[in-house]
Design a protein around this motif. Structure first.
Motif, PDB file in Angstrom:
ATOM      1  N   LYS A 121      48.375  32.832  44.746  1.00  0.00           N
ATOM      2  CA  LYS A 121      47.721  33.918  45.455  1.00  0.00           C
ATOM      3  C   LYS A 121      48.594  34.378  46.606  1.00  0.00           C
ATOM      4  CE  LYS A 121      43.138  35.388  46.958  1.00  0.00           C
ATOM      5  NZ  LYS A 121      41.720  34.967  47.106  1.00  0.00           N
ATOM      6  N   ASN A 158      45.986  37.672  42.925  1.00  0.00           N
ATOM      7  CA  ASN A 158      45.707  36.307  42.491  1.00  0.00           C
ATOM      8  C   ASN A 158      45.950  36.196  40.991  1.00  0.00           C
ATOM      9  OD1 ASN A 158      44.838  33.606  42.718  1.00  0.00           O
ATOM     10  ND2 ASN A 158      42.779  34.162  42.044  1.00  0.00           N
ATOM     11  N   MET A 159      46.693  35.184  40.559  1.00  0.00           N
ATOM     12  CA  MET A 159      46.944  34.903  39.149  1.00  0.00           C
ATOM     13  C   MET A 159      46.663  33.428  38.896  1.00  0.00           C
ATOM     14  SD  MET A 159      50.479  37.071  38.577  1.00  0.00           S
ATOM     15  CE  MET A 159      51.232  36.345  40.044  1.00  0.00           C
ATOM     16  N   GLU A 160      45.939  33.130  37.814  1.00  0.00           N
ATOM     17  CA  GLU A 160      45.622  31.745  37.508  1.00  0.00           C
ATOM     18  C   GLU A 160      45.446  31.540  36.013  1.00  0.00           C
ATOM     19  OE1 GLU A 160      42.173  31.165  39.955  1.00  0.00           O
ATOM     20  OE2 GLU A 160      40.803  31.818  38.389  1.00  0.00           O
ATOM     21  N   SER A 176      43.987  37.526  36.211  1.00  0.00           N
ATOM     22  CA  SER A 176      44.708  38.059  37.365  1.00  0.00           C
ATOM     23  C   SER A 176      43.874  39.179  37.967  1.00  0.00           C
ATOM     24  CB  SER A 176      46.090  38.581  36.958  1.00  0.00           C
ATOM     25  OG  SER A 176      45.975  39.649  36.031  1.00  0.00           O
ATOM     26  N   GLU A 218      41.302  43.934  37.569  1.00  0.00           N
ATOM     27  CA  GLU A 218      41.244  42.561  37.088  1.00  0.00           C
ATOM     28  C   GLU A 218      41.498  42.510  35.588  1.00  0.00           C
ATOM     29  OE1 GLU A 218      37.389  41.030  37.946  1.00  0.00           O
ATOM     30  OE2 GLU A 218      36.329  42.691  37.017  1.00  0.00           O
TER      31      GLU A 218
END
Length: 462
Positions: free
Chosen positions: A365, A375-377, A417, A432
């Motif tokens: 993030k 934010n990427m996860e 993301s 998103e």
């Protein structure tokens, strides 16, 4: 002029419906800045495991009345909402705000439980007040009554029993802050079902903060209910315990099955000013009796932890890597009497995936100029057959120990993301992307969404 100012004050108070609170709506820029800053270890003395995030108390040298208000609209691919926001500060101790919103598709909005009215023709057909209340605050005391939610636990987004993503409820709260030592108590009303069972919630916790790098807290949260049951004065004692009340028949609904209590240990530790380690351990049922152990009764437990590493922590740019893991037992947050489950208006009060589940994920993030958040996860979760997400008000049939997660497990891998960008003080855009792959349905789902939030703000001083 003095009469005119008093009249303005009266009209403004009436307009804001005597509301008073300091919680920050999740959609606001202030919320994202403060939440990001917490994960970076900034302002540790103001950090707490008792949430949600609040506006910082202002220290004014005068008796001014400060009014902040906002009117805005949020629109994306599938949803639209109109909201209003009002916040006032008077004599440095009296606070208040109101955050109502109306929406077109109530099932698509987070933290929303308003009842749809009429046929949805693309216009607004449902409305509710998400946050409101009245409060008095000084340097060590906070008393508040209103609508909102509590979020207890260490680490952002790994709360177990009480989460900032739950539906709102009405409650009163007392918070005492003595610097290193802090205590909080709240008592609220959740809902009444179609059979006239009234449901209530109460919590009490104690927290120690060394003001440098370590926070530790102990808490108890109880759901109690009953047919036409009134508010129970036994639970209004801030330092009473659920076990003592029930086992000694001190409540207004005699017996040991009218309430469901959980106990939680939480801690945050800042290491080398770059790494934050957060953890929560929760006990719902703990088997000590030898007869129960011999019969195979299991325990109701949950835990979560998160490790955040600050890559960059500067005024204009900040970035962090994180890893989190959450595990919630098969029958955790459930009770033999389903009305005492940890739910509120058809949604979990805490971990939103539900019981009988676990999740692990990595993420990155970043924050740029306190305006752009990215934010990427990616990660994986496993959900057992006894997950209570589809039957939130059904009690458990047995508490026997068994495989976890239970039955035929659904394994889900996901990538997501999102970004939020405040272009101006009055307009923000967001987007998103979510991808999930389920072993149960063999289906791959893609969600792509874009939208904007435009608003008009006013600040006045009297």
């Amino acid at each position: 002029m003095q009469i005119l100012n008093k009249l303005k004050f009266l009209l403004l108070i009436l307009y804001f419906s005597f509301v008073n609170s300091q919680e920050i709506p999740n959609e606001f820029l202030d919320y994202h800045i403060k939440k990001f800053s917490t994960d970076m270890g900034n302002n540790w003395s103001g950090h707490s495991t008792f949430g949600p995030i609040r506006y910082k108390k202002m220290n004014l040298a005068n008796d001014s009345l400060i009014i902040k208000s906002r009117f805005g609209m949020m629109i994306d691919n599938n949803r639209k909402s109109f909201y209003a926001f009002g916040h006032f500060l008077y004599k440095n101790n009296f606070h208040g705000y109101l955050y109502p919103r109306v929406v077109n598709k109530s099932n698509l909005f987070d933290r929303y439980s308003g009842i749809p009215r009429g046929i949805n023709r693309g216009w607004f057909n449902s409305g509710e007040t998400d946050l409101s209340g009245i409060a008095y605050e000084n340097n060590w005391l906070l008393m508040q009554f209103g609508r909102g939610r509590q979020s207890w636990g260490a680490g952002n987004d790994i709360e177990l029993a009480l989460s900032e993503q739950s539906n709102a409820y009405d409650y009163g709260m007392l918070d005492l802050d003595f610097g290193q030592l802090k205590v909080r108590y709240f008592h609220g009303y959740l809902e009444t079902d179609s059979l006239f069972y009234n449901r209530y919630i109460t919590g009490r916790g104690i927290e120690w903060n060394n003001q440098r790098n370590f926070i530790f807290s102990l808490s108890e949260i109880v759901i109690y209910s009953g047919l036409n049951r009134p508010l129970d004065f036994a639970y209004m004692n801030p330092i009473a315990t659920h076990l003592e009340i029930e086992l000694n028949d001190r409540q207004n609904n005699i017996g040991t099955g009218s309430g469901n209590g959980i106990w939680q240990i939480s801690f945050d530790y800042l290491l080398l000013k770059k790494i934050i380690i957060s953890g929560n351990y929760l006990i719902d049922e703990y088997t000590l009796d030898s007869e129960q152990l011999d019969s195979g009764k299991g325990d109701g437990r949950a835990y979560s932890y998160k490790i955040v590493y600050s890559i960059i922590n500067q005024s204009k740019i900040a970035a962090k890597l994180y890893f989190s893991n959450i595990s919630v037992g098969t029958n955790t947050f459930k009770h033999q009497l389903g009305n005492n489950n940890f739910v509120q208006r058809n949604k979990p009060l805490g971990w939103q995936i539900g019981s009988d589940s676990r999740e692990s994920k990595f993420g990155l993030k970043t924050m740029l100029n306190k305006k752009l958040f990215v934010n990427m996860e990616f990660g994986a979760r496993a959900i057992g057959e006894k997950n209570f997400i589809n039957d939130l008000y059904i009690g458990y049939t047995d508490y026997l120990d068994g495989p976890f997660p239970s039955g035929k497990v659904e394994n889900i891998s996901f990538i997501s993301s999102e970004f939020k960008w405040w272009l101006k003080d009055y307009i923000a855009i967001f987007g998103e992307y979510h991808f999930t792959n389920s072993s149960k349905t063999k289906e791959k789902k893609y969600i792509l969404n874009f939208g904007f939030n435009i608003f008009y703000s006013i600040k006045q001083k009297f």
